[in-house]
Design a protein around this motif. Structure first.
Motif, PDB file in Angstrom:
ATOM      1  N   ALA A 109       0.976  -0.847  -0.254  1.00 25.18           N
ATOM      2  CA  ALA A 109       0.200   0.519  -0.160  1.00 25.18           C
ATOM      3  C   ALA A 109       1.190   1.416   0.147  1.00 25.18           C
ATOM      4  O   ALA A 109       1.842   0.900   0.270  1.00 25.18           O
ATOM      5  CB  ALA A 109      -0.811  -0.191   1.438  1.00 25.18           C
ATOM      6  N   ASP A 110       0.245   2.100  -0.507  1.00 24.44           N
ATOM      7  CA  ASP A 110       0.878   3.763  -0.541  1.00 24.44           C
ATOM      8  C   ASP A 110       0.529   3.952   0.526  1.00 24.44           C
ATOM      9  O   ASP A 110      -0.420   3.495   1.416  1.00 24.44           O
ATOM     10  CB  ASP A 110       0.814   4.049  -1.648  1.00 24.44           C
ATOM     11  N   VAL A 111       1.844   5.188   0.915  1.00 29.14           N
ATOM     12  CA  VAL A 111       1.673   6.176   2.339  1.00 29.14           C
ATOM     13  C   VAL A 111       0.435   7.142   2.277  1.00 29.14           C
ATOM     14  O   VAL A 111      -0.283   7.321   3.027  1.00 29.14           O
ATOM     15  CB  VAL A 111       3.106   6.739   2.394  1.00 29.14           C
ATOM     16  N   ASN A 112      -0.182   7.136   0.903  1.00 29.05           N
ATOM     17  CA  ASN A 112      -1.160   8.188   0.989  1.00 29.05           C
ATOM     18  C   ASN A 112      -2.080   7.414   1.234  1.00 29.05           C
ATOM     19  O   ASN A 112      -3.204   7.678   2.017  1.00 29.05           O
ATOM     20  CB  ASN A 112      -1.133   8.369  -1.064  1.00 29.05           C
ATOM     21  N   ASP A 113      -2.690   6.228   0.857  1.00 29.33           N
ATOM     22  CA  ASP A 113      -3.726   5.551   1.635  1.00 29.33           C
ATOM     23  C   ASP A 113      -3.516   5.470   3.161  1.00 29.33           C
ATOM     24  O   ASP A 113      -5.243   5.641   3.228  1.00 29.33           O
ATOM     25  CB  ASP A 113      -3.435   3.715   0.881  1.00 29.33           C
ATOM     26  N   VAL A 114      -2.890   5.102   3.148  1.00 32.84           N
ATOM     27  CA  VAL A 114      -2.573   5.473   4.827  1.00 32.84           C
ATOM     28  C   VAL A 114      -3.136   5.837   5.988  1.00 32.84           C
ATOM     29  O   VAL A 114      -3.806   6.178   6.785  1.00 32.84           O
ATOM     30  CB  VAL A 114      -1.486   4.628   5.428  1.00 32.84           C
ATOM     31  N   MET A 115      -2.795   7.731   5.778  1.00 28.68           N
ATOM     32  CA  MET A 115      -3.214   8.302   5.637  1.00 28.68           C
ATOM     33  C   MET A 115      -4.331   8.869   5.727  1.00 28.68           C
ATOM     34  O   MET A 115      -4.933   9.380   6.378  1.00 28.68           O
ATOM     35  CB  MET A 115      -2.274   9.830   4.844  1.00 28.68           C
ATOM     36  N   ILE A 116      -5.309   8.907   4.267  1.00 31.30           N
ATOM     37  CA  ILE A 116      -6.089   9.012   4.128  1.00 31.30           C
ATOM     38  C   ILE A 116      -7.527   8.158   4.721  1.00 31.30           C
ATOM     39  O   ILE A 116      -8.122   8.754   5.334  1.00 31.30           O
ATOM     40  CB  ILE A 116      -6.580   8.924   2.177  1.00 31.30           C
ATOM     41  N   ALA A 117      -6.948   6.973   4.760  1.00 30.90           N
ATOM     42  CA  ALA A 117      -7.775   5.791   5.936  1.00 30.90           C
ATOM     43  C   ALA A 117      -7.538   6.215   7.301  1.00 30.90           C
ATOM     44  O   ALA A 117      -8.724   6.244   8.136  1.00 30.90           O
ATOM     45  CB  ALA A 117      -7.238   4.527   5.731  1.00 30.90           C
ATOM     46  N   ALA A 118      -6.702   7.057   7.928  1.00 26.49           N
ATOM     47  CA  ALA A 118      -6.095   7.352   9.716  1.00 26.49           C
ATOM     48  C   ALA A 118      -6.899   8.541   9.470  1.00 26.49           C
ATOM     49  O   ALA A 118      -7.642   8.926  10.277  1.00 26.49           O
ATOM     50  CB  ALA A 118      -4.418   7.322   9.984  1.00 26.49           C
ATOM     51  N   SER A 119      -7.063   9.629   9.029  1.00 26.25           N
ATOM     52  CA  SER A 119      -8.046  10.446   8.860  1.00 26.25           C
ATOM     53  C   SER A 119      -9.265  10.647   8.485  1.00 26.25           C
ATOM     54  O   SER A 119     -10.034  10.742   9.407  1.00 26.25           O
ATOM     55  CB  SER A 119      -7.176  11.429   7.433  1.00 26.25           C
ATOM     56  N   LYS A 120      -9.929   9.769   7.535  1.00 28.45           N
ATOM     57  CA  LYS A 120     -10.793   9.623   7.829  1.00 28.45           C
ATOM     58  C   LYS A 120     -11.278   8.821   8.909  1.00 28.45           C
ATOM     59  O   LYS A 120     -12.757   8.967  10.047  1.00 28.45           O
ATOM     60  CB  LYS A 120     -11.748   8.448   6.885  1.00 28.45           C
ATOM     61  N   ALA A 121     -10.679   7.944   9.977  1.00 27.29           N
ATOM     62  CA  ALA A 121     -11.672   7.087  10.791  1.00 27.29           C
ATOM     63  C   ALA A 121     -11.064   8.249  12.408  1.00 27.29           C
ATOM     64  O   ALA A 121     -11.546   8.035  13.012  1.00 27.29           O
ATOM     65  CB  ALA A 121     -10.178   5.764  10.928  1.00 27.29           C
ATOM     66  N   GLU A 122     -10.323   8.773  11.779  1.00 29.44           N
ATOM     67  CA  GLU A 122      -9.752  10.414  13.137  1.00 29.44           C
ATOM     68  C   GLU A 122     -11.234  10.537  13.139  1.00 29.44           C
ATOM     69  O   GLU A 122     -11.515  11.176  14.241  1.00 29.44           O
ATOM     70  CB  GLU A 122      -8.645  10.926  12.970  1.00 29.44           C
ATOM     71  N   LEU A 123     -11.332  11.208  11.772  1.00 31.58           N
ATOM     72  CA  LEU A 123     -12.949  12.029  11.646  1.00 31.58           C
ATOM     73  C   LEU A 123     -14.134  11.282  12.502  1.00 31.58           C
ATOM     74  O   LEU A 123     -14.579  12.391  12.948  1.00 31.58           O
ATOM     75  CB  LEU A 123     -13.171  12.808  10.288  1.00 31.58           C
ATOM     76  N   SER A 124     -14.381  10.243  11.955  1.00 31.71           N
ATOM     77  CA  SER A 124     -15.438   9.607  12.512  1.00 31.71           C
ATOM     78  C   SER A 124     -15.523   9.452  13.757  1.00 31.71           C
ATOM     79  O   SER A 124     -16.291   9.563  14.450  1.00 31.71           O
ATOM     80  CB  SER A 124     -15.460   8.235  11.779  1.00 31.71           C
ATOM     81  N   LEU A 125     -13.817   9.120  14.603  1.00 26.98           N
ATOM     82  CA  LEU A 125     -13.751   9.106  16.223  1.00 26.98           C
ATOM     83  C   LEU A 125     -14.453  10.114  16.741  1.00 26.98           C
ATOM     84  O   LEU A 125     -15.072  10.707  17.411  1.00 26.98           O
ATOM     85  CB  LEU A 125     -12.915   8.634  16.295  1.00 26.98           C
ATOM     86  N   GLU A 126     -13.658  11.514  16.282  1.00 31.56           N
ATOM     87  CA  GLU A 126     -14.167  12.817  16.379  1.00 31.56           C
ATOM     88  C   GLU A 126     -15.641  12.956  16.580  1.00 31.56           C
ATOM     89  O   GLU A 126     -16.138  13.296  17.603  1.00 31.56           O
ATOM     90  CB  GLU A 126     -13.376  13.762  16.201  1.00 31.56           C
TER      91      GLU A 126
END
Length: 103
Positions: A65-82
């Motif tokens: 996987a690309d680092v962009n995929d990791v960052m996008i997935a992490a950002s989405k999860a962070e926003l959902s949790l927030e």
């Protein structure tokens, strides 16, 4: 992911057609069950996003996987949790306000 179905765009003709068949009001038990299932779905979606972050992270570590995929997935999860924690805070505030009311 939590999706807001109330904000979806609806044309006036479609809303009139949807409002035409008069459906009997839900009983309090049905409304409670419906809300509980909606809440469970929303929390399951947040948990699924967190699990997806772990999966993408593992794929990144082995080079799939690309680092962009990791960052996008992490950002989405962070926003959902927030969003989930902010909703929880508002529910607690509303509950506390109701408990302060005098009858």
């Amino acid at each position: 992911m939590i999706q807001n179905h109330l904000l979806s765009a609806v044309s006036p003709a479609a809303s009139m057609a949807a409002a035409a068949p008069a459906k009997p009001a839900a009983t309090p038990a049905e409304a409670t069950e419906s809300f509980a299932s909606f809440l469970k779905q929303a929390l399951d979606g947040v948990a699924a996003q967190e699990q997806y972050v772990h999966t993408v992270n593992d794929r990144f570590l082995i080079g799939e996987a690309d680092v962009n995929d990791v960052m996008i997935a992490a950002s989405k999860a962070e926003l959902s949790l927030e969003l989930t924690s902010q909703i929880r805070n508002k529910v607690i505030e509303a509950y506390q306000e109701i408990m302060r009311m005098t009858v």
